[in-house]
Design a protein around this motif. Structure first.
Motif, short mmCIF file in Angstrom:
data_model
loop_
_atom_site.label_atom_id
_atom_site.label_comp_id
_atom_site.label_asym_id
_atom_site.label_seq_id
_atom_site.Cartn_x
_atom_site.Cartn_y
_atom_site.Cartn_z
N THR A 1 19.99 -10.80 -33.37
CA THR A 1 20.25 -10.33 -31.80
C THR A 1 19.37 -9.44 -31.58
N LYS A 2 18.79 -9.21 -30.65
CA LYS A 2 17.86 -8.11 -30.04
C LYS A 2 18.41 -7.35 -28.86
N THR A 3 18.33 -6.10 -28.96
CA THR A 3 18.61 -5.18 -27.79
C THR A 3 17.54 -5.45 -26.79
N LYS A 4 17.95 -5.71 -25.56
CA LYS A 4 16.92 -5.81 -24.55
C LYS A 4 16.62 -4.50 -24.01
N VAL A 5 15.32 -4.12 -23.88
CA VAL A 5 14.71 -3.01 -23.32
C VAL A 5 13.98 -3.25 -22.06
N LYS A 6 14.40 -2.32 -20.96
CA LYS A 6 13.48 -2.38 -19.80
C LYS A 6 12.59 -1.08 -19.80
N LYS A 7 11.56 -1.13 -18.73
CA LYS A 7 10.93 0.15 -18.78
C LYS A 7 11.62 1.31 -18.49
N PRO A 8 11.35 2.43 -19.20
CA PRO A 8 12.36 3.46 -19.15
C PRO A 8 12.35 4.29 -17.62
N LYS A 9 13.48 4.65 -17.29
CA LYS A 9 13.53 5.30 -15.96
C LYS A 9 13.34 6.92 -16.17
N PRO A 10 12.66 7.71 -15.12
CA PRO A 10 12.46 8.96 -15.41
C PRO A 10 13.52 9.82 -16.02
N GLU A 11 14.86 9.34 -15.67
CA GLU A 11 16.08 10.15 -16.42
C GLU A 11 16.04 9.85 -17.70
N GLN A 12 15.87 8.90 -18.10
CA GLN A 12 15.64 8.45 -19.76
C GLN A 12 14.54 9.21 -20.41
N ILE A 13 13.23 9.25 -19.76
CA ILE A 13 12.34 9.85 -20.30
C ILE A 13 12.77 11.49 -20.48
N ILE A 14 13.27 11.96 -19.54
CA ILE A 14 13.49 13.41 -19.50
C ILE A 14 14.54 13.85 -20.54
N ALA A 15 15.50 12.68 -20.73
CA ALA A 15 16.67 12.98 -21.63
C ALA A 15 16.23 12.85 -23.04
N ALA A 16 15.30 11.96 -23.44
CA ALA A 16 14.59 11.64 -24.80
C ALA A 16 14.00 13.05 -24.98
N ARG A 17 13.04 13.54 -24.11
CA ARG A 17 12.45 14.61 -24.35
C ARG A 17 13.18 15.98 -24.68
N HIS A 18 14.21 16.29 -23.81
CA HIS A 18 15.23 17.21 -23.91
C HIS A 18 16.03 17.18 -25.30
N SER A 19 16.20 15.80 -25.73
CA SER A 19 17.13 15.78 -27.13
C SER A 19 16.37 16.30 -28.25
N VAL A 20 14.83 16.41 -28.10
CA VAL A 20 14.32 16.91 -29.11
C VAL A 20 13.80 18.19 -29.12
N GLY A 21 13.91 18.75 -27.86
CA GLY A 21 13.60 19.96 -27.48
C GLY A 21 12.25 20.28 -27.13
N HIS A 22 11.60 19.16 -26.60
CA HIS A 22 9.88 19.42 -26.37
C HIS A 22 9.85 19.73 -24.98
N THR A 23 8.65 20.38 -24.79
CA THR A 23 8.08 20.53 -23.52
C THR A 23 7.41 19.38 -23.18
N GLN A 24 6.95 19.36 -21.81
CA GLN A 24 6.22 18.01 -21.38
C GLN A 24 4.77 18.20 -22.13
N THR A 25 4.03 19.22 -22.32
CA THR A 25 3.10 19.27 -23.08
C THR A 25 3.03 18.78 -24.49
N GLU A 26 4.23 19.15 -25.25
CA GLU A 26 4.50 18.71 -26.76
C GLU A 26 4.85 17.22 -26.53
N ALA A 27 5.63 16.62 -25.59
CA ALA A 27 6.00 15.28 -25.43
C ALA A 27 4.62 14.48 -25.28
N ALA A 28 3.74 14.87 -24.48
CA ALA A 28 2.39 14.21 -24.15
C ALA A 28 1.67 14.19 -25.30
N HIS A 29 1.50 15.23 -26.00
CA HIS A 29 0.61 15.31 -27.26
C HIS A 29 1.22 14.41 -28.32
N THR A 30 2.57 14.21 -28.36
CA THR A 30 3.09 13.59 -29.41
C THR A 30 2.57 12.07 -29.38
#
Length: 82
Positions: free
Chosen positions: A8-37
Motif C-alpha cells: 500500500t502506498k501513501t498518496k502524495v499531492k503537490k505540497p501546499k505552501p503551509e506544508q513547505i513552510i512547516a517542513a522548513r520550520h521543523s528543521v530550523g532552516h532559513t529560506q536560504t538554507e532550505a533552497a541550498h539544500t
C-alpha cells in the motif's frame, strides 16, 4: 514474480505552501538554507512558500529526505497523486 504482494502506498499531492513552510520550520532552516539544500534558488523557494509557483513533488520529497524528515524507504512508498 513481480506484481504479487503489492504494498500500500501513501498518496502524495503537490505540497501546499503551509506544508513547505512547516517542513522548513521543523528543521530550523532559513529560506536560504532550505533552497541550498535542494540546489534551488532562494527566489524559487520564496515563490513556492508564497504560493505563486507550485513546488514539484520531487523537490519536496528530496527536501524531506535530505533533512531526514522521511527515509528513502518511506519515499519509495509514496504514490504520485494529482
Amino acid at each position: 514474480m513481480r506484481g504479487h504482494g503489492k504494498k500500500t502506498k501513501t498518496k502524495v499531492k503537490k505540497p501546499k505552501p503551509e506544508q513547505i513552510i512547516a517542513a522548513r520550520h521543523s528543521v530550523g532552516h532559513t529560506q536560504t538554507e532550505a533552497a541550498h539544500t535542494i540546489f534551488s534558488a532562494l527566489r524559487t523557494w520564496q515563490n513556492w512558500e508564497a504560493g505563486s509557483r507550485e513546488m514539484p513533488r520531487s523537490a519536496f520529497v528530496l527536501y524531506l529526505i535530505l533533512t531526514e524528515q522521511i527515509t528513502v524507504d518511506e519515499a519509495r512508498q509514496l504514490k504520485v497523486r494529482d
